[in-house]
Structures are given as C-alpha cells and as structure tokens.
Design a protein around this motif. Sequence first.
Motif, PDB file in Angstrom:
ATOM      1  N   UNK A  56       0.821  -1.089   0.137  1.00  0.00           N
ATOM      2  CA  UNK A  56      -0.019  -0.144   0.194  1.00  0.00           C
ATOM      3  C   UNK A  56       0.820   1.307   0.163  1.00  0.00           C
ATOM      4  N   UNK A  57       2.167   1.090   0.112  1.00  0.00           N
ATOM      5  CA  UNK A  57       3.163   2.213   0.018  1.00  0.00           C
ATOM      6  C   UNK A  57       3.880   2.192  -1.243  1.00  0.00           C
ATOM      7  N   UNK A  58       3.627   3.288  -1.980  1.00  0.00           N
ATOM      8  CA  UNK A  58       4.390   3.452  -3.480  1.00  0.00           C
ATOM      9  C   UNK A  58       5.763   3.192  -3.482  1.00  0.00           C
ATOM     10  N   UNK A  59       6.591   3.426  -2.387  1.00  0.00           N
ATOM     11  CA  UNK A  59       8.011   3.805  -2.514  1.00  0.00           C
ATOM     12  C   UNK A  59       8.365   2.303  -2.000  1.00  0.00           C
ATOM     13  N   UNK A  60       7.816   1.762  -1.168  1.00  0.00           N
ATOM     14  CA  UNK A  60       8.298   0.379  -0.319  1.00  0.00           C
ATOM     15  C   UNK A  60       7.984  -0.620  -1.555  1.00  0.00           C
ATOM     16  N   UNK A  61       6.734  -0.384  -2.444  1.00  0.00           N
ATOM     17  CA  UNK A  61       6.594  -1.529  -3.574  1.00  0.00           C
ATOM     18  C   UNK A  61       7.571  -1.102  -4.818  1.00  0.00           C
ATOM     19  N   UNK A  62       7.890   0.019  -5.049  1.00  0.00           N
ATOM     20  CA  UNK A  62       8.941   0.233  -5.922  1.00  0.00           C
ATOM     21  C   UNK A  62      10.244  -0.192  -5.762  1.00  0.00           C
ATOM     22  N   UNK A  63      10.539  -0.229  -4.384  1.00  0.00           N
ATOM     23  CA  UNK A  63      11.874  -0.836  -4.230  1.00  0.00           C
ATOM     24  C   UNK A  63      12.147  -2.297  -3.865  1.00  0.00           C
ATOM     25  N   UNK A  64      10.935  -2.793  -3.598  1.00  0.00           N
ATOM     26  CA  UNK A  64      10.599  -4.257  -3.679  1.00  0.00           C
ATOM     27  C   UNK A  64      10.559  -4.891  -4.690  1.00  0.00           C
ATOM     28  N   UNK A  97      -2.611  -2.798  -5.801  1.00  0.00           N
ATOM     29  CA  UNK A  97      -2.518  -3.226  -7.118  1.00  0.00           C
ATOM     30  C   UNK A  97      -1.835  -2.260  -7.748  1.00  0.00           C
ATOM     31  N   UNK A  98      -2.545  -0.789  -7.698  1.00  0.00           N
ATOM     32  CA  UNK A  98      -2.013   0.309  -8.673  1.00  0.00           C
ATOM     33  C   UNK A  98      -0.403   0.562  -8.265  1.00  0.00           C
ATOM     34  N   UNK A  99       0.032   0.364  -6.931  1.00  0.00           N
ATOM     35  CA  UNK A  99       1.254   0.483  -6.892  1.00  0.00           C
ATOM     36  C   UNK A  99       2.057  -0.379  -7.299  1.00  0.00           C
TER      37      UNK A  99
END
Length: 312
Positions: A56-64, A97-99
């Motif tokens: 649910x966190x965009x930055x966390x998702x991007x890094x992952x 999902x959007x992230x």
Amino acid sequence: MKVAICGALGFVGTRVARDLAAAGHEPLLLDVAPRSPHPLAEVLLRRHEFRRCDLTDPMSTRIALAGAEAVFHAAALGAKVERERPWETAHLNLMGLVNVLEAARRERVARLVFASSAVVYGDRDATAPVAETDPRPAAGTIYAATKAAGEDLVAAYGAQFALHGVSLRFMNVYGYQPAAMLQRELTARVLERVEAGEPPLIFGDGTASFDFVHVDDVARAVCLALASDATGALNVGTGVATSVRELVALVLRETGSALQPEHRPGGGAATTLRADTAAAAAALGFRTAIDLAEGIRRTITEYRAAVEPRAA
Ligand SMILES: NC(=O)c1ccc[n+]([C@@H]2O[C@H](COP(=O)([O-])OP(=O)(O)OC[C@H]3O[C@@H](n4cnc5c(N)ncnc54)[C@H](O)[C@@H]3O)[C@@H](O)[C@H]2O)c1
C-alpha cells in the motif's frame, strides 16, 4: 526469469513460488509479513530472496520490485474479512494493485498475472458454466468490486503501456491451510473439525455448489499464464460444481470418519457456480489435473504431516 510474487507467503503465493523455483525460475518473495504459519513458507524463506514490503506504500513497492522481470500479484484481503475491514480491503486490493502496476511499469516488467476471482460473476444459480464473455454484474461486495476494478486496471495498463497482464479468475481454491492463516477456505475448516473429532457444520441445506479447484492446479495455471502472452480474463476452475453437502461427505469419507454433519441456519444465497474452462485451455493449455477426491486426500496428507501428533 526473476518473478516477483506479491503476497508470496500466502496460500497461493507459496505454491507458485515453489513451482517457479522447480521450473528453474528465480522467485522473489514479497510480503508485508516477515513470516507465515504455512510450513512451505518457512522452506521458501530459507532458499529464496525475500523483500519485506508494504504494497500500500508506493515507495516500498517500487524498491521491492527492483530487478523483477515478471510479477504475480496475489496480495489481497478477501471475502472472509471485508465486512470487518472494508477500508483496508478496498485500500490494499486497489491501491496495492495500482502501486504494483506502477512499479512494474517503471521497472519495464513485461508480464504480470493478477489474481482475480470468481466473485466477479456475482451470486449465480445456473447450471450453465460461467464464461469470461458473460456480462459482469454490478458488484455486490467490496471484495468483488475491487476484483472487477483490478481486472480493468490491469487491462488499462496493458492498453496504455507495454505491461502485458492477464487476470485469472480463480474459482474456490482449496488445499491445506494452517489454522493460524487469516483467510481460510471451507475445506480447511471442515477438515480441522473432523480431525478434532467434532461434527462438521453445514449452514443452510448445503445445496450451494461451487467449483472447488486445488491450489496446486491454481499454481500451475499461474505459471502457465506467466509464460504466456495471454491478456484479458481467464477462468481457473475444474468446470465441475460440487455442493457443500457433497464436499463434507467427501472429507468424512476420505478421513475415514463416522461423524455426521450438523446443520445450522444460514448459508447465504442459492448458488451454483462452475467455470467454463475452454478459454484457459485455449490460451494457456491449462486444464485441472486434480479431481476433488484426490485434492482432499492431498489436503489431509499435508494437514496430518503438519499437525503435531496428539499425545496418546
Ligand atoms: N483462496 C481463494 O479461494 C481465492 C479465490 C479467488 C481469488 N483469490 C485471490 O488469490 C489471491 C491470493 O489468495 P490467498 O488465498 O493466497 O491469500 P492469503 O491471504 O493466503 O495471502 C495473501 C498474502 O498477502 C500478504 N499481504 C497482505 N497485505 C500486504 C501488503 N500490504 N503488502 C504486502 N503483502 C501483503 C499477506 O501477508 C499474505 O501472505 C488473492 O488476491 C485472492 O483475492 C483467492
């Protein structure tokens, strides 16, 4: 291929990670929880890269998602919890999902498989199977609304960007699930009671019928979908409808139990739901291989292997 599995420590994610690794791919395990009650998750965590992240966190998702070549998106809250946690269900299922889609687009991921659900067909009570070409009714639950919108988001990212995704509409997935898992299916709950020597409960008359598909078949469908260039939505089911009453009888038979089911009021709307399997067969070469009796035997074997032996 390095495949990020979002929600990797859950019921379906663990099986997909196991099968991808067996096929020579590199599963990248993404989950908000650092561990899982599922014994398979513990094995996977020892063998494969795990990145703890909050989708649910965009930055966390991007890094992952950095370095991923393909994505299986499984993280969601479902029908079992949406009533108590409507905001969290909508937030994770949509923003999560959007992230993932956004991070996948930026990472130039070419392939994405989204775990959708038969809930997009609504409460059906028809003998004809549900087909992907059937009109999607207005959603009756938050969970169903998030899956319908999720399918549209996956299609839109495919249309506007080079992120080719497919939504797999899983029917009723069953298989071994430890008691401590948050979202457990009917078979697991029935089996636990029977193994504990308690009569299984049937709410209503038990005639509601569903397409029960074993989690190992579902994992195989996901792997085929990751390797394909299929788009749109595809059913993942057996094509056979089994009533709750029949399912309970099968569990009793396969466990060798002499218990009798106990009937309780409730049970919800009259339902008969089974998948038309032709589109998945044509697009993925997928047909289920595990019939319900065999799937229940596998579930019992895994349950008995995982449960501590009782003191004599
Ligand atoms: N199990 C079924 O019968 C069924 C049927 C149809 C569709 N589906 C869909 O299949 C998918 C997988 O279902 P499942 O049964 O494996 O679910 P599950 O609950 O077992 O696994 C979901 C995983 O997502 C993780 N997660 C939750 N919030 C997260 C967050 N913010 N960031 C990262 N990870 C997070 C959880 O920790 C969990 O490990 C879901 O999208 C579900 O809606 C399941």
